[in-house]
Scaffold this motif. Structure first.
Motif, PDB file in Angstrom:
ATOM      1  N   LEU A   1       0.855  -1.186   0.000  1.00 38.42           N
ATOM      2  CA  LEU A   1       0.000   0.000   0.000  1.00 38.42           C
ATOM      3  C   LEU A   1       0.888   1.230   0.000  1.00 38.42           C
ATOM      4  CD1 LEU A   1      -2.808   1.443   0.379  1.00 38.42           C
ATOM      5  CD2 LEU A   1      -2.324   1.360   2.843  1.00 38.42           C
ATOM      6  N   ASP A   2       0.654   2.141  -0.940  1.00 38.71           N
ATOM      7  CA  ASP A   2       1.404   3.397  -1.026  1.00 38.71           C
ATOM      8  C   ASP A   2       0.374   4.520  -1.118  1.00 38.71           C
ATOM      9  OD1 ASP A   2       3.204   5.410  -1.388  1.00 38.71           O
ATOM     10  OD2 ASP A   2       4.285   4.455  -3.040  1.00 38.71           O
ATOM     11  N   ALA A   3       0.240   5.321  -0.053  1.00 43.23           N
ATOM     12  CA  ALA A   3      -0.832   6.312   0.006  1.00 43.23           C
ATOM     13  C   ALA A   3      -0.369   7.561   0.734  1.00 43.23           C
ATOM     14  CB  ALA A   3      -2.059   5.722   0.709  1.00 43.23           C
ATOM     15  N   ASP A   4      -1.106   8.666   0.539  1.00 42.06           N
ATOM     16  CA  ASP A   4      -0.765   9.925   1.212  1.00 42.06           C
ATOM     17  C   ASP A   4      -2.021  10.742   1.463  1.00 42.06           C
ATOM     18  OD1 ASP A   4      -1.286  11.581  -1.230  1.00 42.06           O
ATOM     19  OD2 ASP A   4       0.500  10.563  -1.976  1.00 42.06           O
ATOM     20  N   SER A   5      -1.851  11.803   2.276  1.00 44.89           N
ATOM     21  CA  SER A   5      -2.978  12.643   2.663  1.00 44.89           C
ATOM     22  C   SER A   5      -2.472  14.010   3.105  1.00 44.89           C
ATOM     23  CB  SER A   5      -3.748  11.987   3.820  1.00 44.89           C
ATOM     24  OG  SER A   5      -4.660  12.888   4.423  1.00 44.89           O
TER      25      SER A   5
END
Length: 438
Positions: free
Chosen positions: A210-214
């Protein structure tokens, strides 16, 4: 076992601020300055000795000179030595369980930067840059807990514009807002049981990532009370920050073809909601005489906001379904610190500190391989050198004692095995902070 990388550089526009393996309990980073290391961050919301007060209590800017800048860096060296005691991988005891030991720590740098500016004698503005939370844990692909976690990387970048107002000689108040970016990467091996009984040899090199950002916003407030010429009390609160991480969930490796995983399921969009905790600090500084000053700190962190984190697919045939739930089940924690300063002469001040920091992990069954955290005790010392009336250099060092940390995380029913063992851990911190008035 691979070394645990505990810092990454931010783009130059953000002054290369880093993430890191947390030195405070959980994945909190207290190193928002290096000048507080010598006192184990005792008195953090009351001391206001340089512009880094913007993070700990913005009201402290009213105690500074007209314009001040403060730049610092902390070098952190954690040590995590895992000893395997009967772990079962992928629900198959015969499967090789290599990579059960070794030191997973290494040195890394955590920088910070602050600027404070007086608009008039009572009104101050400032801005701070730092990384209040961070965690990177990375193991070899074949380590004993690979089905639960190979790599877990959390980075935060925080920009905190602030304002402070001197109400009168006794009371100052302040506040600020924070733009915060959170980036996450989580990788583990995928358990595939095509015959319904045991994993097929050679398929353990299939990985889910999982590769995610916010981006999200938070706020902070504080007050500083000068009760007497020798005593100050500071209180501050920093809000939770609600992040909705969005990114890609990929499954790659030989098992995808063997198990007949269709291409539309090998790479999908995904999201996860994470609420980073709020903090509350009460601090006091008390001068005993011309030489000695005592500092105290009591802080609370609302870690219970980090409970279950659902990784949800948002595209593909299984859109809306939960791919995995990270069960942290954290509890709220307290930290208490006591410090002392000794004025050696007009140029040199010696600093000392001790602190006890609770872990948010409830027990060994809920301890994560990505965060082998435990209670810790700080032993700190440092020195402050006043080069002139407008230039100051702080140096500090701390050793964090961590007791033996047991883990018995059983996820065999979910195909992720059981990790049973014990960590021997400790942390060293070295730091320097340069502050200048102009």
């Amino acid at each position: 076992m691979k070394k645990t990388t505990i810092a990454r550089l931010l783009p130059a526009a953000l002054l290369a601020l880093g993430s890191g393996a947390a030195s405070a309990a959980g994945f909190q980073l207290l190193e928002q300055n290096a000048s507080g290391i010598g006192n184990a961050y005792a008195g953090s919301a009351a001391v206001a000795e340089n512009a880094s007060t913007i993070f700990f209590n913005p009201a402290g800017m009213t105690q500074l000179q007209a314009r001040e800048v403060s730049l610092g860096v902390s070098a952190v060296r954690p040590s995590f030595d895992f000893k395997n005691k009967g772990s079962v991988i992928l629900n198959a005891p015969a499967l090789p369980t290599s990579g059960g030991g070794g030191d997973a720590g290494s040195w890394a740098a955590l920088p910070n930067g602050y600027l404070s500016w007086a608009l008039n004698k009572d009104l101050y503005v400032g801005v701070g840059l730092g990384a209040p939370f961070g965690l990177i844990t990375e193991y070899d692909d074949d380590w004993v807990g690979r089905a639960q976690s190979i790599k877990f990387d959390l980075k935060t970048y925080n920009i905190n514009p602030s304002i402070a107002f001197r109400v009168n000689d006794k009371v100052s108040i302040g506040g600020g807002v924070s733009w915060q970016r959170l980036e996450a990467e989580y990788e583990r091996t995928v358990s595939v049981l095509p015959n319904g009984i045991a994993p097929v040899p050679g398929l353990s090199s299939t990985f889910a990532t999982l590769d995610a950002d916010s981006d999200a916003w938070g706020w902070n407030i504080g007050a500083l009370f000068t009760l007497s010429p020798s005593m100050k009390v500071g209180v501050s609160y920093r809000s939770t920050v609600d992040h909705k991480l969005e990114g890609d969930l990929k499954v790659e490796g030989p098992a995808t073809a063997f198990a007949g995983v269709v291409p539309s399921l090998r790479s999908v969009k995904a999201e996860a909601d994470v609420e980073l905790p709020d903090t509350f600090i009460v601090s006091v500084t008390q001068k005993l005489n011309d030489r000695w000053e005592m500092l105290g700190d009591l802080s609370w962190t609302g870690w219970s906001s980090v409970d279950e984190v659902d990784i949800v697919r948002t595209s593909g045939p299984l859109a809306g379904s939960v791919a995995q739930t990270l069960e942290a089940d954290f509890k709220d924690t307290w930290r208490v610190a006591l410090g002392a300063n000794y004025l050696l002469n007009d140029a040199w001040k010696l600093k000392f500190g001790i602190a006890y920091d609770q872990t948010p992990v409830k027990d060994k069954e809920r301890r994560l391989t990505s965060l082998p955290d435990n209670d810790r005790t700080w032993f700190s010392a440092g020195a402050q050198w006043k080069l002139s009336k407008t230039n100051t250099l702080d140096l500090g060092a701390a050793y964090l004692y961590v007791p033996k940390t047991k883990i018995d995380n059983d996820q065999t029913a979910l195909g992720r095995g059981r990790v049973t063992g014990e960590y021997t851990s400790s942390v060293w911190i070295l730091g320097a902070q340069y502050s200048m008035a102009f």
